[in-house]
Design an enzyme around this catalytic site. Structure first.
Site, PDB file in Angstrom:
ATOM      1  N   GLY A   8       0.838  -1.204   0.000  1.00 56.62           N
ATOM      2  CA  GLY A   8       0.000   0.000   0.000  1.00 56.62           C
ATOM      3  C   GLY A   8       0.868   1.246   0.000  1.00 56.62           C
ATOM      4  O   GLY A   8       0.492   2.278   0.581  1.00 56.62           O
ATOM      5  N   ARG A  11      -0.050   5.415  -1.581  1.00 59.20           N
ATOM      6  CA  ARG A  11      -1.035   6.407  -1.137  1.00 59.20           C
ATOM      7  C   ARG A  11      -0.885   6.660   0.355  1.00 59.20           C
ATOM      8  O   ARG A  11      -0.423   5.777   1.085  1.00 59.20           O
ATOM      9  CB  ARG A  11      -2.422   5.811  -1.382  1.00 59.20           C
ATOM     10  CG  ARG A  11      -3.417   6.735  -2.008  1.00 59.20           C
ATOM     11  CD  ARG A  11      -4.540   6.004  -2.694  1.00 59.20           C
ATOM     12  NE  ARG A  11      -5.210   4.931  -1.979  1.00 59.20           N
ATOM     13  CZ  ARG A  11      -6.127   5.073  -1.025  1.00 59.20           C
ATOM     14  NH1 ARG A  11      -6.479   6.268  -0.623  1.00 59.20           N
ATOM     15  NH2 ARG A  11      -6.710   4.017  -0.487  1.00 59.20           N
ATOM     16  N   VAL A  60      -3.518  -7.896  -1.441  1.00 61.46           N
ATOM     17  CA  VAL A  60      -2.954  -8.788  -0.415  1.00 61.46           C
ATOM     18  C   VAL A  60      -3.920  -9.887   0.022  1.00 61.46           C
ATOM     19  O   VAL A  60      -3.519 -10.813   0.729  1.00 61.46           O
ATOM     20  CB  VAL A  60      -2.448  -8.010   0.826  1.00 61.46           C
ATOM     21  CG1 VAL A  60      -1.338  -7.042   0.451  1.00 61.46           C
ATOM     22  CG2 VAL A  60      -3.590  -7.295   1.541  1.00 61.46           C
ATOM     23  N   ASN A  85       2.023  -2.056   5.504  1.00 63.69           N
ATOM     24  CA  ASN A  85       1.303  -0.800   5.762  1.00 63.69           C
ATOM     25  C   ASN A  85      -0.153  -0.836   5.321  1.00 63.69           C
ATOM     26  O   ASN A  85      -0.978  -0.103   5.855  1.00 63.69           O
ATOM     27  CB  ASN A  85       2.039   0.335   5.024  1.00 63.69           C
ATOM     28  CG  ASN A  85       1.146   1.538   4.810  1.00 63.69           C
ATOM     29  OD1 ASN A  85       0.893   2.322   5.719  1.00 63.69           O
ATOM     30  ND2 ASN A  85       0.608   1.686   3.587  1.00 63.69           N
ATOM     31  N   SER A 135      -2.569   0.257  14.701  1.00 60.42           N
ATOM     32  CA  SER A 135      -3.429   1.417  14.972  1.00 60.42           C
ATOM     33  C   SER A 135      -3.639   1.543  16.473  1.00 60.42           C
ATOM     34  O   SER A 135      -3.654   0.532  17.186  1.00 60.42           O
ATOM     35  CB  SER A 135      -4.788   1.232  14.299  1.00 60.42           C
ATOM     36  OG  SER A 135      -5.699   2.223  14.768  1.00 60.42           O
ATOM     37  N   TYR A 148     -12.093  -3.619  12.521  1.00 60.32           N
ATOM     38  CA  TYR A 148     -10.797  -2.972  12.284  1.00 60.32           C
ATOM     39  C   TYR A 148      -9.914  -3.101  13.530  1.00 60.32           C
ATOM     40  O   TYR A 148      -8.743  -3.478  13.443  1.00 60.32           O
ATOM     41  CB  TYR A 148     -11.051  -1.509  11.944  1.00 60.32           C
ATOM     42  CG  TYR A 148      -9.803  -0.687  11.700  1.00 60.32           C
ATOM     43  CD1 TYR A 148      -9.157  -0.728  10.468  1.00 60.32           C
ATOM     44  CD2 TYR A 148      -9.291   0.143  12.698  1.00 60.32           C
ATOM     45  CE1 TYR A 148      -8.013   0.047  10.250  1.00 60.32           C
ATOM     46  CE2 TYR A 148      -8.163   0.913  12.481  1.00 60.32           C
ATOM     47  CZ  TYR A 148      -7.527   0.871  11.251  1.00 60.32           C
ATOM     48  OH  TYR A 148      -6.408   1.627  11.043  1.00 60.32           O
ATOM     49  N   ALA A 150     -10.078  -5.240  15.969  1.00 55.13           N
ATOM     50  CA  ALA A 150      -9.682  -6.638  16.204  1.00 55.13           C
ATOM     51  C   ALA A 150      -8.582  -7.046  15.225  1.00 55.13           C
ATOM     52  O   ALA A 150      -7.621  -7.733  15.599  1.00 55.13           O
ATOM     53  CB  ALA A 150     -10.899  -7.556  16.055  1.00 55.13           C
ATOM     54  N   LYS A 152      -6.345  -5.106  13.860  1.00 49.12           N
ATOM     55  CA  LYS A 152      -5.090  -4.442  14.222  1.00 49.12           C
ATOM     56  C   LYS A 152      -4.504  -5.037  15.509  1.00 49.12           C
ATOM     57  O   LYS A 152      -3.287  -5.084  15.676  1.00 49.12           O
ATOM     58  CB  LYS A 152      -5.312  -2.937  14.371  1.00 49.12           C
ATOM     59  CG  LYS A 152      -5.640  -2.240  13.043  1.00 49.12           C
ATOM     60  CD  LYS A 152      -4.468  -2.293  12.076  1.00 49.12           C
ATOM     61  CE  LYS A 152      -4.679  -1.421  10.859  1.00 49.12           C
ATOM     62  NZ  LYS A 152      -3.523  -1.406   9.951  1.00 49.12           N
TER      63      LYS A 152
HETATM   64  P1  NDP Z   1      -5.392   4.996   2.979  1.00 49.86           P
HETATM   65  O1  NDP Z   1      -6.814   4.594   2.927  1.00 49.86           O
HETATM   66  O2  NDP Z   1      -4.968   6.337   2.486  1.00 49.86           O
HETATM   67  O3  NDP Z   1      -4.480   3.890   2.270  1.00 49.86           O
HETATM   68  C1  NDP Z   1      -4.748   2.521   2.438  1.00 49.86           C
HETATM   69  C2  NDP Z   1      -3.697   1.762   1.664  1.00 49.86           C
HETATM   70  O4  NDP Z   1      -3.948   0.351   1.837  1.00 49.86           O
HETATM   71  C3  NDP Z   1      -3.757   2.076   0.166  1.00 49.86           C
HETATM   72  O5  NDP Z   1      -2.437   2.150  -0.328  1.00 49.86           O
HETATM   73  C4  NDP Z   1      -4.466   0.845  -0.403  1.00 49.86           C
HETATM   74  O6  NDP Z   1      -4.074   0.531  -1.727  1.00 49.86           O
HETATM   75  C5  NDP Z   1      -3.974  -0.258   0.549  1.00 49.86           C
HETATM   76  N1  NDP Z   1      -4.869  -1.406   0.528  1.00 49.86           N
HETATM   77  C6  NDP Z   1      -6.159  -1.469   0.954  1.00 49.86           C
HETATM   78  N2  NDP Z   1      -6.671  -2.695   0.696  1.00 49.86           N
HETATM   79  C7  NDP Z   1      -5.676  -3.413   0.109  1.00 49.86           C
HETATM   80  C8  NDP Z   1      -5.579  -4.729  -0.401  1.00 49.86           C
HETATM   81  N3  NDP Z   1      -6.613  -5.605  -0.366  1.00 49.86           N
HETATM   82  N4  NDP Z   1      -4.410  -5.140  -0.948  1.00 49.86           N
HETATM   83  C9  NDP Z   1      -3.358  -4.289  -0.993  1.00 49.86           C
HETATM   84  N5  NDP Z   1      -3.370  -3.026  -0.546  1.00 49.86           N
HETATM   85  C10 NDP Z   1      -4.536  -2.584   0.002  1.00 49.86           C
HETATM   86  O7  NDP Z   1      -4.993   4.834   4.503  1.00 49.86           O
HETATM   87  P2  NDP Z   1      -3.750   5.339   5.351  1.00 49.86           P
HETATM   88  O8  NDP Z   1      -2.620   5.712   4.484  1.00 49.86           O
HETATM   89  O9  NDP Z   1      -4.265   6.283   6.339  1.00 49.86           O
HETATM   90  O10 NDP Z   1      -3.429   3.980   6.126  1.00 49.86           O
HETATM   91  C11 NDP Z   1      -2.197   3.277   6.050  1.00 49.86           C
HETATM   92  C12 NDP Z   1      -2.140   2.354   7.240  1.00 49.86           C
HETATM   93  O11 NDP Z   1      -2.182   3.130   8.432  1.00 49.86           O
HETATM   94  C13 NDP Z   1      -3.329   1.400   7.311  1.00 49.86           C
HETATM   95  O12 NDP Z   1      -2.892   0.148   7.775  1.00 49.86           O
HETATM   96  C14 NDP Z   1      -4.236   2.048   8.339  1.00 49.86           C
HETATM   97  O13 NDP Z   1      -5.051   1.112   8.984  1.00 49.86           O
HETATM   98  C15 NDP Z   1      -3.201   2.632   9.281  1.00 49.86           C
HETATM   99  N6  NDP Z   1      -3.707   3.713  10.141  1.00 49.86           N
HETATM  100  C16 NDP Z   1      -4.145   4.900   9.599  1.00 49.86           C
HETATM  101  C17 NDP Z   1      -4.634   5.888  10.442  1.00 49.86           C
HETATM  102  C18 NDP Z   1      -5.138   7.195   9.923  1.00 49.86           C
HETATM  103  O14 NDP Z   1      -5.700   7.977  10.724  1.00 49.86           O
HETATM  104  N7  NDP Z   1      -4.960   7.534   8.662  1.00 49.86           N
HETATM  105  C19 NDP Z   1      -4.686   5.692  11.890  1.00 49.86           C
HETATM  106  C20 NDP Z   1      -4.178   4.423  12.335  1.00 49.86           C
HETATM  107  C21 NDP Z   1      -3.711   3.476  11.485  1.00 49.86           C
HETATM  108  P3  NDP Z   1      -4.949   1.037  -3.020  1.00 49.86           P
HETATM  109  O15 NDP Z   1      -5.241   2.482  -2.796  1.00 49.86           O
HETATM  110  O16 NDP Z   1      -4.047   0.745  -4.172  1.00 49.86           O
HETATM  111  O17 NDP Z   1      -6.183   0.189  -3.047  1.00 49.86           O
END
Ligand code: NDP
Length: 241
Positions: A8, A11, A60, A85, A135, A148, A150, A152
């Site tokens: 991921g 983004r 994934v 990530n 998280s 979510y 659970a 994490k």
């Molecule tokens: P975004 O929603 O901006 O990004 C999520 C990322 O996960 C994207 O790159 C997306 O890829 C990827 N992704 C989602 N589903 C899949 C999949 N099935 N296979 C592969 N990749 C996948 O979220 P954030 O950048 O904010 O989050 C990044 C991490 O940080 C996550 O694990 C999130 O849970 C964690 N987090 C974020 C917080 C926040 O406040 N932002 C707080 C706490 C934790 P694509 O776009 O190509 O589908």
């Protein structure tokens, strides 16, 4: 050249991590699921400013796609840093959660991380570093994200177990538990909701993706050489376990 793989990584927080690791001298394998354009932009940015990068499509939750990722030449040559990530957060009231949704979240956030690790583990270099993005909700829970939270929590305890198993080999595994971070996850917030989040955080601001990327950089670097199995809370003081 040392190689980092960021799931991921095209983004949000993942993009900031990819760019930071490139600045640190890694070539970066950026995976994306649905967002090819942002991932290509991250790759272009890295290539024009620091090292080398490549974007690879990989859902994934799909074992075949993950197996294919593991055949990429950069993976075969050896992965020095693995950042798990990727994640999804769909905000469903805990009372309304159904089994299908629970399975979807677990299969992305937890099983997806396991699948990637399992596919690339034989290609990790001797002193590889693994960084898992958990998280704060993985410790606190949330009425809007039982699934979510659970997923994490599972991710975090799995990573800490892995850290204990891999330590004798010299490999380190750590978890970052972010609080509120300014990405698409918070994009649906009204201005009032955003203001109330800022007020709630003791440091009085929402975190940036770069706040998280800086901690990843530290955890995969030499200055953290005695840290493994840790959960580092990066949340502006919002939640201190
Ligand atoms: P975004 O929603 O901006 O990004 C999520 C990322 O996960 C994207 O790159 C997306 O890829 C990827 N992704 C989602 N589903 C899949 C999949 N099935 N296979 C592969 N990749 C996948 O979220 P954030 O950048 O904010 O989050 C990044 C991490 O940080 C996550 O694990 C999130 O849970 C964690 N987090 C974020 C917080 C926040 O406040 N932002 C707080 C706490 C934790 P694509 O776009 O190509 O589908």
């Amino acid at each position: 050249m040392r190689t980092a793989l960021v799931t991921g990584g095209g983004r949000g927080i993942g993009a900031a991590i990819s760019k930071k690791l490139a600045e640190d001298g890694y070539r970066v394998l950026v995976t994306y699921c649905t967002s090819s354009k942002p991932a290509e932009m991250v790759v272009d940015d890295i290539r024009s400013s620091s090292t080398d990068a490549v974007a690879v499509n990989c859902d994934v939750t799909d074992a075949r796609e993950v197996a294919l990722l593991a055949t990429h030449p950069w993976v075969i040559e050896g992965v020095d840093v693995l950042v798990l990530n990727h994640g999804r957060y769909d905000r469903i009231d805990a009372k309304e959660l159904n089994l299908e949704h629970l399975r979807r979240t677990m299969s992305t956030n937890f099983e997806g991380a396991f699948l990637v690790w399992d596919a690339v583990k034989s290609n990790l270099t001797t002193e590889a570093r693994i960084c898992v993005i958990g998280s704060q909700l993985g410790t606190r829970g949330s009425p809007h994200g039982a699934d979510y939270s659970a997923s994490k929590a599972a991710l975090s305890i799995w990573a800490r177990s892995l850290a204990q198993s891999l330590a004798p080999e010299g490999k380190r595994v750590n978890v970052i538990a972010p609080g509120f971070v300014d990405t698409d996850i918070l994009a649906g917030d009204s201005p009032e909701k955003r203001a109330s989040r800022e007020e709630e955080v003791p440091l009085k601001r929402i975190g940036t993706p770069e706040d998280i990327a800086g901690v990843v950089s530290f955890l995969v670097g030499e200055k953290s050489s005695y840290i493994t199995g840790a959960v580092i809370h990066v949340n502006g003081g919002l939640y201190l376990p």
